[in-house]
Design a protein around this motif. Sequence first.
Motif, short mmCIF file in Angstrom:
data_model
loop_
_atom_site.label_atom_id
_atom_site.label_comp_id
_atom_site.label_asym_id
_atom_site.label_seq_id
_atom_site.Cartn_x
_atom_site.Cartn_y
_atom_site.Cartn_z
N GLY A 185 7.73 5.61 4.86
CA GLY A 185 6.95 6.76 5.31
C GLY A 185 7.61 8.10 5.02
O GLY A 185 6.97 9.03 4.52
N LEU A 186 8.91 8.23 5.33
CA LEU A 186 9.58 9.51 5.10
C LEU A 186 9.83 9.76 3.61
O LEU A 186 9.89 10.91 3.18
CB LEU A 186 10.90 9.56 5.88
CG LEU A 186 10.76 9.72 7.39
CD1 LEU A 186 12.11 9.71 8.07
CD2 LEU A 186 10.01 11.01 7.73
N SER B 267 3.29 9.91 13.47
CA SER B 267 3.41 8.49 13.83
C SER B 267 4.85 8.14 14.19
O SER B 267 5.11 7.44 15.17
CB SER B 267 2.94 7.63 12.65
OG SER B 267 3.11 6.25 12.94
N ASN B 268 5.80 8.65 13.41
CA ASN B 268 7.21 8.39 13.72
C ASN B 268 7.61 9.03 15.05
O ASN B 268 8.36 8.45 15.84
CB ASN B 268 8.11 8.94 12.61
CG ASN B 268 8.11 8.05 11.39
OD1 ASN B 268 7.59 6.93 11.42
ND2 ASN B 268 8.70 8.53 10.31
N ALA B 269 7.14 10.24 15.29
CA ALA B 269 7.49 10.94 16.54
C ALA B 269 6.99 10.16 17.76
O ALA B 269 7.65 10.12 18.80
CB ALA B 269 6.89 12.34 16.52
N ILE B 270 5.83 9.55 17.63
CA ILE B 270 5.27 8.77 18.74
C ILE B 270 6.01 7.44 18.90
O ILE B 270 6.26 6.97 20.01
CB ILE B 270 3.77 8.52 18.51
CG1 ILE B 270 3.00 9.86 18.54
CG2 ILE B 270 3.20 7.56 19.54
CD1 ILE B 270 1.55 9.73 18.13
N GLU C 54 0.83 -1.21 0.00
CA GLU C 54 0.00 0.00 0.00
C GLU C 54 0.86 1.26 0.00
O GLU C 54 0.57 2.23 -0.70
CB GLU C 54 -0.92 -0.02 1.22
CG GLU C 54 -2.02 -1.07 1.13
CD GLU C 54 -2.87 -1.10 2.39
OE1 GLU C 54 -2.50 -0.41 3.38
OE2 GLU C 54 -3.89 -1.81 2.40
N ASN C 55 1.96 1.24 0.78
CA ASN C 55 2.85 2.40 0.80
C ASN C 55 3.55 2.61 -0.55
O ASN C 55 3.73 3.74 -0.99
CB ASN C 55 3.91 2.22 1.90
CG ASN C 55 3.32 2.39 3.28
OD1 ASN C 55 2.22 2.89 3.44
ND2 ASN C 55 4.05 1.96 4.29
#
Length: 491
Positions: A455-456, A392-395, A325-326
């Motif tokens: 993601g990034l 999301s990454n920060a969490i 999906e990504n």
Amino acid sequence: MVHILVIDDNPTDRLLVKRELERQFSQLQITEISDYKLFGEALNRGKFNLVITDYQLRWTNGLDVLKTIKASYPECPIVMFTNTGNEEIAVEAMKSGLDDYIIKSPKHYVRLGVAVRAVLDRVAAWERVARLEHQLNSLLERLNVGVFRASSEGKLLESNQAFLRLFDASNLADVQGIYRQQLFLQPLDSRESRSQNLEITFPLADGRVKWIRFTQYLYSAEGESTIEGLVEDITQLKQAELALREFNESLEDRVRERTAELEEVNAQLESFTYSVSHDLRAPVRGILFFAEMLLKDKASELEATAQDYLYRINDAASLMNTLIENLLEYSRLSKANLPLKAVSLNLIVARSIAQLETQITQTQARITVVEPMPSVLAHPPTLLQVLANLLSNAIKFVQPGIEPQVRFYAETEEEYICLWVEDNGIGIPSEFHERIFGLFDRLHGQEVYSGTGIGLAIARKGVERMGGSIGLESTLGIGTRFWLKLRKCEC
């Protein structure tokens, strides 16, 4: 003997590169570099003619290799041969002094040897041009300049031997006709034109052509006017200029060809990524469905080991489905039309927080939004996805037992709004600040921090498609601040 450094931590790729180079060069010395220690030793030894480097290396990346080599050997030609780069990396590398960029694929291996020879030929051409310029400078330093004096009517009165030598003459009478026909200009008799500069070609007896730079001045004293002048042989300079012009023209053609090839390869790669990702979804869904059915209906009938294997299959299939999906989303971002409009950062940040409500609750994360926030020009769904990925990454990337804390705030610049996403996570080493935006680039194993490594990459692609930029500041053990620069909305 041509000495080439081959920097690649994949022994198979090094072998293939070596094979292609041996086809192109009969006298060849290859030094293989697979780690940082060997790289440092090779730099200290020097005496290599060219470097071929991969981009994605376990111990560094091709851009850092390029900059390190150029720092010590600025004239050394470098070719990047990789399958993990992208157009942005290629452009940055070219700006840093890269000589050629070739995609590492079976159909491009044959181009490697040809490209290396072309680069070496180009270097040799530059050296020939440099030698010509050096010869010219030596000529001027030896004062091989003709000096002459003539009457205002155009009769040569006297000269030095260099003047005669430049015209292949033994006395002034041999040059008089040439001077009257080509060099003597009547406007010199006018007070409005006290000096003249011109360049002419002078045919020699053996058929060659000599270029002459001619400078003459009208000098008046005690009622008499004479012409005094200098003559220089600029043949070598003209040949060097011609060689340089021809070289630049051919270089521009090669750059256009390489750029077109790179664009075509990137387009094919994006199309391939989309097709493969799309076609993989059906079988992965099938695996997920049947694994879940077995867990639901037959788990009690299975041994503990079998149940563990089934859970592993289900987790792996779920990860693969997320990865697909990504990939599809990254491919869509590359091709989709993203109309921009005014977007309230207050609203879009609130939506990203709401989208991750479950993750925030499970981790007991504390989210702070410094209001008010301005509006920006953006594509709302894309900006929402970018912010959700960053949040999301920060969490996620925090030390065990630490409560995640994330802070959103904005700053206004001349033409842009800078949105900051600040966390108290584990931090990112400075040498990886660029690498983390690449596809599948992960700094931690799946067992430590889950994720796909895309993601990034999606965040950067999305921000750049909206005409902005993204980057970060980070301190290990303290946290990271990601920044997004988006165009200001004049509304």
